[in-house]
Write a protein that holds these residues in place. Structure first.
Motif, PDB file in Angstrom:
ATOM      1  N   ARG A  55      97.033  12.594  16.020  1.00  0.00           N
ATOM      2  CA  ARG A  55      95.717  13.716  16.922  1.00  0.00           C
ATOM      3  C   ARG A  55      96.347  14.932  16.872  1.00  0.00           C
ATOM      4  O   ARG A  55      95.312  15.486  15.997  1.00  0.00           O
ATOM      5  CB  ARG A  55      95.715  12.635  18.089  1.00  0.00           C
ATOM      6  N   ASP A  56      97.515  15.816  16.371  1.00  0.00           N
ATOM      7  CA  ASP A  56      98.154  16.929  16.834  1.00  0.00           C
ATOM      8  C   ASP A  56      97.492  17.117  15.280  1.00  0.00           C
ATOM      9  O   ASP A  56      97.473  18.664  14.703  1.00  0.00           O
ATOM     10  CB  ASP A  56      99.328  16.754  16.877  1.00  0.00           C
ATOM     11  N   ASN A  57      97.984  16.271  14.139  1.00  0.00           N
ATOM     12  CA  ASN A  57      97.197  16.557  12.967  1.00  0.00           C
ATOM     13  C   ASN A  57      96.246  16.988  12.555  1.00  0.00           C
ATOM     14  O   ASN A  57      95.766  17.605  11.691  1.00  0.00           O
ATOM     15  CB  ASN A  57      98.102  15.325  11.632  1.00  0.00           C
ATOM     16  N   VAL A  58      95.200  16.139  13.522  1.00  0.00           N
ATOM     17  CA  VAL A  58      93.784  16.056  12.496  1.00  0.00           C
ATOM     18  C   VAL A  58      93.306  17.943  13.707  1.00  0.00           C
ATOM     19  O   VAL A  58      92.588  18.046  13.384  1.00  0.00           O
ATOM     20  CB  VAL A  58      93.134  14.811  13.449  1.00  0.00           C
ATOM     21  N   LYS A  59      93.812  17.337  14.304  1.00  0.00           N
ATOM     22  CA  LYS A  59      93.284  19.075  15.720  1.00  0.00           C
ATOM     23  C   LYS A  59      93.891  20.076  14.378  1.00  0.00           C
ATOM     24  O   LYS A  59      92.887  20.924  14.496  1.00  0.00           O
ATOM     25  CB  LYS A  59      94.344  19.298  16.913  1.00  0.00           C
ATOM     26  N   GLN A  60      94.615  19.861  14.268  1.00  0.00           N
ATOM     27  CA  GLN A  60      95.891  21.342  13.012  1.00  0.00           C
ATOM     28  C   GLN A  60      94.178  21.740  12.423  1.00  0.00           C
ATOM     29  O   GLN A  60      94.184  22.681  12.096  1.00  0.00           O
ATOM     30  CB  GLN A  60      97.042  21.034  12.798  1.00  0.00           C
ATOM     31  N   VAL A  61      94.139  20.128  10.820  1.00  0.00           N
ATOM     32  CA  VAL A  61      93.559  20.528  10.134  1.00  0.00           C
ATOM     33  C   VAL A  61      91.920  20.711  10.548  1.00  0.00           C
ATOM     34  O   VAL A  61      91.746  21.835   9.564  1.00  0.00           O
ATOM     35  CB  VAL A  61      93.394  19.451   9.166  1.00  0.00           C
ATOM     36  N   ILE A  62      91.527  20.532  11.528  1.00  0.00           N
ATOM     37  CA  ILE A  62      89.637  20.958  12.060  1.00  0.00           C
ATOM     38  C   ILE A  62      90.115  22.905  12.133  1.00  0.00           C
ATOM     39  O   ILE A  62      89.461  23.157  12.167  1.00  0.00           O
ATOM     40  CB  ILE A  62      89.399  20.093  12.927  1.00  0.00           C
ATOM     41  N   VAL A  63      91.435  22.766  12.913  1.00  0.00           N
ATOM     42  CA  VAL A  63      91.810  24.142  13.379  1.00  0.00           C
ATOM     43  C   VAL A  63      92.106  24.715  12.534  1.00  0.00           C
ATOM     44  O   VAL A  63      90.860  26.073  12.350  1.00  0.00           O
ATOM     45  CB  VAL A  63      92.204  24.347  14.520  1.00  0.00           C
ATOM     46  N   GLU A  64      92.300  24.676  11.644  1.00  0.00           N
ATOM     47  CA  GLU A  64      92.358  25.886  10.463  1.00  0.00           C
ATOM     48  C   GLU A  64      91.416  25.197   8.898  1.00  0.00           C
ATOM     49  O   GLU A  64      90.877  26.743   8.491  1.00  0.00           O
ATOM     50  CB  GLU A  64      94.093  25.211   9.199  1.00  0.00           C
ATOM     51  N   TYR A  65      90.237  24.713   9.220  1.00  0.00           N
ATOM     52  CA  TYR A  65      89.022  24.561   8.456  1.00  0.00           C
ATOM     53  C   TYR A  65      88.228  25.296   8.849  1.00  0.00           C
ATOM     54  O   TYR A  65      87.977  26.157   8.204  1.00  0.00           O
ATOM     55  CB  TYR A  65      88.596  23.237   8.877  1.00  0.00           C
ATOM     56  N   LEU A  66      88.295  25.408  10.120  1.00  0.00           N
ATOM     57  CA  LEU A  66      87.587  26.637  10.871  1.00  0.00           C
ATOM     58  C   LEU A  66      88.268  27.794  10.671  1.00  0.00           C
ATOM     59  O   LEU A  66      87.041  29.045  10.030  1.00  0.00           O
ATOM     60  CB  LEU A  66      86.932  26.351  12.809  1.00  0.00           C
ATOM     61  N   ALA A  67      88.766  27.782  10.743  1.00  0.00           N
ATOM     62  CA  ALA A  67      89.410  29.512  10.581  1.00  0.00           C
ATOM     63  C   ALA A  67      89.777  29.632   9.268  1.00  0.00           C
ATOM     64  O   ALA A  67      89.418  31.598   9.180  1.00  0.00           O
ATOM     65  CB  ALA A  67      91.150  29.589  11.261  1.00  0.00           C
ATOM     66  N   ALA A  68      89.607  29.076   8.282  1.00  0.00           N
ATOM     67  CA  ALA A  68      89.149  29.565   6.849  1.00  0.00           C
ATOM     68  C   ALA A  68      88.365  29.799   6.792  1.00  0.00           C
ATOM     69  O   ALA A  68      87.683  30.769   5.766  1.00  0.00           O
ATOM     70  CB  ALA A  68      90.062  28.722   5.671  1.00  0.00           C
TER      71      ALA A  68
END
Ligand code: TYM
Length: 329
Positions: A55-68
């Motif tokens: 869960r944490d890894n999926v959250k981190q990736v979606i956050v970073e997609y949007l942040a980028a």
């Protein structure tokens, strides 16, 4: 208009290789094409099979997609496991993928070396799942780094083989894509190979300034050039490659000139490079912090993405089933 698709495995924070190899290209393409960008969480199970970090890894990736800069209003952003249609297409494509070609795949051979205790069938058929990801939307352009070239070639083989076997012209040929002439490989800071998540040689989008300074100052170099025609060692080339991508053109040529006339001070070069990386990443890092606190928004983005992606995926699976001959008796 092309159909563009790419994804990143959810196995931890994204590094500069993920960003410049895939994500940044995608961000630039999202307004011109029909774009799908997903989080490869099924794929993450080939190396990270336990649920603790999923869960944490999926959250981190979606956050970073949007942040980028991925924009959920224009691109379809989803989680691989929200699309069961991908799993069905994977199953169907597996019937048409041969053991020999899967065993010859470089990434599989690497994994046999690096995780001999867990050479699972998911690793062997990794390229088939990747082909399913790409073909499920009939994508034609796939922004990826150089290390994915072979997987894309295999996807084309699977697509063409399907078309030949069923005498149809159904799947288009997908090709890897990068702005510029060729696919890129961002090197690591340890003097060899490429930047990777598990190699401890990476600079991450979420790294704090002090962490970046420490990592860059520790990057491997040699003792410096002693004559003007000396060939540059791999480790120094790597720093210049990162500098060429991140820093201003003048900065890169300034240090290159000093290298060429043997007056370079690696300490100065590293200091400059670290500050340039910090500045480059600052807006992304700030957005990462903001987005991380907004689970409700992240859930909304993924829900909407899954709905949009499933429309296209369901259509493909229905057509594929029909082509293969699954019909009422
Ligand atoms: P992953 O998570 O290993 O890598 C994600 C993307 O980052 C690129 N990349 C790099 N590019 C340049 N230099 C580097 N040092 C570097 N390290 C990583 C990779 O080329 C990749 O584009 N199998 C994919 C995930 C995937 C996928 C797909 C991609 C699953 N299905 C369908 C495209 C289409 C992967 O290895 O992710």
């Amino acid at each position: 208009m092309d159909i563009v698709l790419s994804g990143i495995r959810s196995t931890g924070n994204l590094h500069l290789g993920n960003y410049f190899g895939a994500l940044r290209n995608f961000v630039k393409m999202q307004h011109e094409h029909k774009c799908y960008f997903f989080i490869a969480d099924y794929h993450s199970l080939t190396t990270h099979p336990t649920p603790e970090n999923l869960r944490d890894n999926v959250k981190q990736v979606i956050v970073e997609y949007l942040a980028a800069g991925l924009d959920p209003d224009v691109a379809t952003i989803y989680r691989q496991s929200d699309l069961p249609e991908t799993a069905e297409l994977y199953l169907l494509l597996n019937m048409n993928a041969y053991l020999g070609e899967l065993e010859r795949c470089t990434s599989f051979k690497d994994k046999i070396r690096t995780q001999p205790e867990n050479v699972n069938a998911g690793l062997l058929t990794y390229p088939v799942l990747m082909a399913a990801d790409i073909l499920i939307h009939k994508s034609t352009k796939v922004p990826v780094g150089k290390d994915q070239e072979q997987h894309l070639e295999m996807t084309r083989n699977f697509a063409n083989r399907f078309n030949r076997l069923y005498k149809v012209d159904y799947f288009p040929e997908p090709h890897p894509f990068n702005f510029g002439d060729s696919l890129i490989k961002i090197p690591g800071l340890d003097g060899t190979g490429k930047m990777g998540k598990s190699d401890g040689n990476g600079l991450y989008l979420a790294d704090e300034p002090d962490v970046i300074r420490k990592k860059v100052m520790k990057a491997v170099t040699d003792s410096g050039p002693v004559n003007p025609n000396q060939e540059m060692p791999e480790s120094v080339k790597n720093l210049f490659t990162i500098m060429q991508i991140i820093s201003k053109k003048d900065t890169h040529s300034f240090f290159l000139e000093h290298y060429n006339n043997c007056t370079i001070r690696y300490g100065d070069m590293k200091k400059q490079l670290a500050e340039d990386i910090i500045n480059y990443l600052e807006p992304i890092r700030n957005k990462i912090t903001d987005l991380s606190a907004n689970d409700e928004y992240l859930q909304k983005v993924l829900k909407r993405g899954a709905e949009k992606a499933r429309e296209s995926a369901a259509k493909t699976v229905k057509e594929v089933r029909n082509i293969i001959g699954f019909k009422p008796i």
